[in-house]
Structures are given as structure tokens and as C-alpha cells.
Write a protein that holds these residues in place. Structure first.
Motif, PDB file in Angstrom:
ATOM      1  N   VAL A 193      -2.798   0.153  -4.047  1.00  0.00           N
ATOM      2  CA  VAL A 193      -2.627  -1.065  -3.265  1.00  0.00           C
ATOM      3  C   VAL A 193      -2.567  -2.215  -4.255  1.00  0.00           C
ATOM      4  O   VAL A 193      -3.202  -2.168  -5.309  1.00  0.00           O
ATOM      5  CB  VAL A 193      -3.828  -1.266  -2.296  1.00  0.00           C
ATOM      6  CG1 VAL A 193      -3.680  -2.527  -1.472  1.00  0.00           C
ATOM      7  CG2 VAL A 193      -4.011  -0.053  -1.393  1.00  0.00           C
TER       8      VAL A 193
ATOM      9  N   ALA B   5       1.353  -2.082   4.244  1.00  0.00           N
ATOM     10  CA  ALA B   5       2.269  -1.353   3.359  1.00  0.00           C
ATOM     11  C   ALA B   5       3.385  -2.232   2.812  1.00  0.00           C
ATOM     12  O   ALA B   5       4.157  -1.789   1.974  1.00  0.00           O
ATOM     13  CB  ALA B   5       2.861  -0.146   4.088  1.00  0.00           C
TER      14      ALA B   5
ATOM     15  N   GLY C 181      -4.645   3.996  -7.148  1.00  0.00           N
ATOM     16  CA  GLY C 181      -4.640   4.853  -5.967  1.00  0.00           C
ATOM     17  C   GLY C 181      -5.437   6.126  -6.106  1.00  0.00           C
ATOM     18  O   GLY C 181      -5.878   6.699  -5.113  1.00  0.00           O
TER      19      GLY C 181
ATOM     20  N   LEU D 250      -2.923   1.475   4.073  1.00  0.00           N
ATOM     21  CA  LEU D 250      -1.693   2.207   4.417  1.00  0.00           C
ATOM     22  C   LEU D 250      -1.288   1.942   5.862  1.00  0.00           C
ATOM     23  O   LEU D 250      -0.098   1.789   6.161  1.00  0.00           O
ATOM     24  CB  LEU D 250      -1.889   3.711   4.197  1.00  0.00           C
ATOM     25  CG  LEU D 250      -1.935   4.178   2.748  1.00  0.00           C
ATOM     26  CD1 LEU D 250      -2.431   5.622   2.681  1.00  0.00           C
ATOM     27  CD2 LEU D 250      -0.576   4.040   2.085  1.00  0.00           C
ATOM     28  N   ASN D 251      -2.256   1.879   6.750  1.00  0.00           N
ATOM     29  CA  ASN D 251      -1.964   1.667   8.168  1.00  0.00           C
ATOM     30  C   ASN D 251      -1.525   0.245   8.492  1.00  0.00           C
ATOM     31  O   ASN D 251      -0.787   0.039   9.450  1.00  0.00           O
ATOM     32  CB  ASN D 251      -3.187   2.017   9.022  1.00  0.00           C
ATOM     33  CG  ASN D 251      -3.410   3.506   9.111  1.00  0.00           C
ATOM     34  OD1 ASN D 251      -2.497   4.303   8.946  1.00  0.00           O
ATOM     35  ND2 ASN D 251      -4.650   3.891   9.365  1.00  0.00           N
TER      36      ASN D 251
ATOM     37  N   ALA E 118       0.831  -1.202   0.000  1.00  0.00           N
ATOM     38  CA  ALA E 118       0.000   0.000   0.000  1.00  0.00           C
ATOM     39  C   ALA E 118       0.869   1.256   0.000  1.00  0.00           C
ATOM     40  O   ALA E 118       1.844   1.353   0.739  1.00  0.00           O
ATOM     41  CB  ALA E 118      -0.921   0.004   1.211  1.00  0.00           C
ATOM     42  N   SER E 119       0.511   2.190  -0.870  1.00  0.00           N
ATOM     43  CA  SER E 119       1.174   3.490  -0.940  1.00  0.00           C
ATOM     44  C   SER E 119       0.176   4.485  -1.502  1.00  0.00           C
ATOM     45  O   SER E 119      -0.937   4.113  -1.870  1.00  0.00           O
ATOM     46  CB  SER E 119       2.415   3.418  -1.837  1.00  0.00           C
ATOM     47  OG  SER E 119       2.023   3.323  -3.195  1.00  0.00           O
ATOM     48  N   SER E 120       0.584   5.743  -1.621  1.00  0.00           N
ATOM     49  CA  SER E 120      -0.330   6.731  -2.194  1.00  0.00           C
ATOM     50  C   SER E 120      -0.650   6.409  -3.650  1.00  0.00           C
ATOM     51  O   SER E 120      -1.659   6.870  -4.179  1.00  0.00           O
ATOM     52  CB  SER E 120       0.263   8.130  -2.077  1.00  0.00           C
ATOM     53  OG  SER E 120       1.517   8.184  -2.736  1.00  0.00           O
TER      54      SER E 120
ATOM     55  N   LEU F 181      -8.113   2.703   1.333  1.00  0.00           N
ATOM     56  CA  LEU F 181      -6.703   3.072   1.191  1.00  0.00           C
ATOM     57  C   LEU F 181      -6.089   3.359   2.548  1.00  0.00           C
ATOM     58  O   LEU F 181      -4.977   2.889   2.841  1.00  0.00           O
ATOM     59  CB  LEU F 181      -6.549   4.278   0.262  1.00  0.00           C
ATOM     60  CG  LEU F 181      -5.114   4.774   0.068  1.00  0.00           C
ATOM     61  CD1 LEU F 181      -4.220   3.674  -0.513  1.00  0.00           C
ATOM     62  CD2 LEU F 181      -5.095   6.016  -0.814  1.00  0.00           C
ATOM     63  N   LEU F 182      -6.775   4.094   3.396  1.00  0.00           N
ATOM     64  CA  LEU F 182      -6.228   4.428   4.711  1.00  0.00           C
ATOM     65  C   LEU F 182      -5.957   3.177   5.529  1.00  0.00           C
ATOM     66  O   LEU F 182      -4.884   3.034   6.122  1.00  0.00           O
ATOM     67  CB  LEU F 182      -7.171   5.367   5.464  1.00  0.00           C
ATOM     68  CG  LEU F 182      -6.702   5.770   6.860  1.00  0.00           C
ATOM     69  CD1 LEU F 182      -5.346   6.477   6.802  1.00  0.00           C
ATOM     70  CD2 LEU F 182      -7.747   6.636   7.537  1.00  0.00           C
TER      71      LEU F 182
END
Length: 139
Positions: free
Chosen positions: A54, A94, A78, A90-91, A49-51, A86-87
Motif C-alpha cells: 500500500v 486500491a 506488502g 485492498l477493499n 493497494a495491491s498484493s 492490507l485487506l
């Protein structure tokens, strides 16, 4: 009543693409036939996961101890992914992983990222407008 019957006839018409549930392997094999259609990949791991997005990843049997032998990687765009999905990715997801807390099903629209960038003779099939359904409850 006529409108209801007409709608039922349209919904039942052959060739009308409605949501389809696929395995990750089926998506990898048939993605060119699914472009523009809503699909659900039944089970994979949210990884990397990144900006930018995913990856929806599945794994083949390990070749060695602690081997993450990935077999299918489906990129999730993304720019269009559901923000809460996404959040959470990311949490928690990743890295390249196969942790239960990152196990998901993914619903969105099949697309070819290369074609959308006007790159010919190369294909990267993925999912945009993705929503992740977490198969492991949040803690």
C-alpha cells in the motif's frame, strides 16, 4: 528496585530510538536518519493497494480542478504489512485517492527497499511491518 532503575536509565539514554511521530513530509526528508527505527506517519491516504503493498500518500494543493497532485508517496511493504490493514486497503483504497475512508496513520519500521535488494546508489524509503490506524471509522 535496581532493575527498575536500570531499565529507566536505559529508556532515557540519548540515542535510543523509540517510536516517533512524523508528518509524511518529515519522513520523506529524514528517512535516511530513521532507518531501522519504529516511526508513525501521523496522517496520509492509503492508496494504490495491491498484493505488493500500500502507498501512504499526501497531496499538494491541486493545480487544476479534480487534480490529485500527490507530493509524498511512502511505500508500505506488502510482505510484512499487518494482514487486516492490507485487506481493508485492498477493499477500499486500491486507487490513488484522497477519500476520507482511506485516511490513516501508519506505524512500522523505516527501511530502504533498494538497500535490502542490494541495489547501491538508489534509495526507496518506506515502512515495513506496517500497521494502519484508520482515521475514518469502518462502515
Amino acid at each position: 528496585m535496581k532493575r527498575v532503575l536500570l531499565l529507566a536509565a536505559v529508556l532515557a539514554a540519548p540515542g535510543v530510538a523509540w517510536g516517533q511521530t512524523l508528518t509524511a513530509n518529515e519522513f520523506a526528508a529524514f528517512a535516511p536518519e530513521k532507518l531501522g527505527q519504529q516511526v508513525t506517519v501521523a496522517s496520509c491516504y492509503a492508496s494504490n493497494a495491491s498484493s505488493a503493498g500500500v502507498d501512504c500518500v499526501t497531496f499538494a494543493p491541486p493545480q487544476a480542478a479534480n487534480d490529485l497532485n500527490w507530493s509524498v508517496v511512502i511505500p508500505l511493504d506488502g510482505n510484512t504489512i499487518d494482514r487486516p490493514s492490507l485487506l481493508r486497503a485492498l477493499n477500499n483504497c486500491a486507487d490513488l485517492n484522497h477519500r476520507e475512508q482511506c485516511k490513516v496513520s501508519v506505524t512500522g519500521i523505516a527501511y530502504d527497499a533498494m538497500a535490502e535488494m542490494n541495489i547501491k546508489d538508489a534509495h526507496t524509503y518506506g515502512i515495513k511491518n506496517a500497521r494502519l490506524n484508520w482515521l475514518y471509522p469502518a462502515h
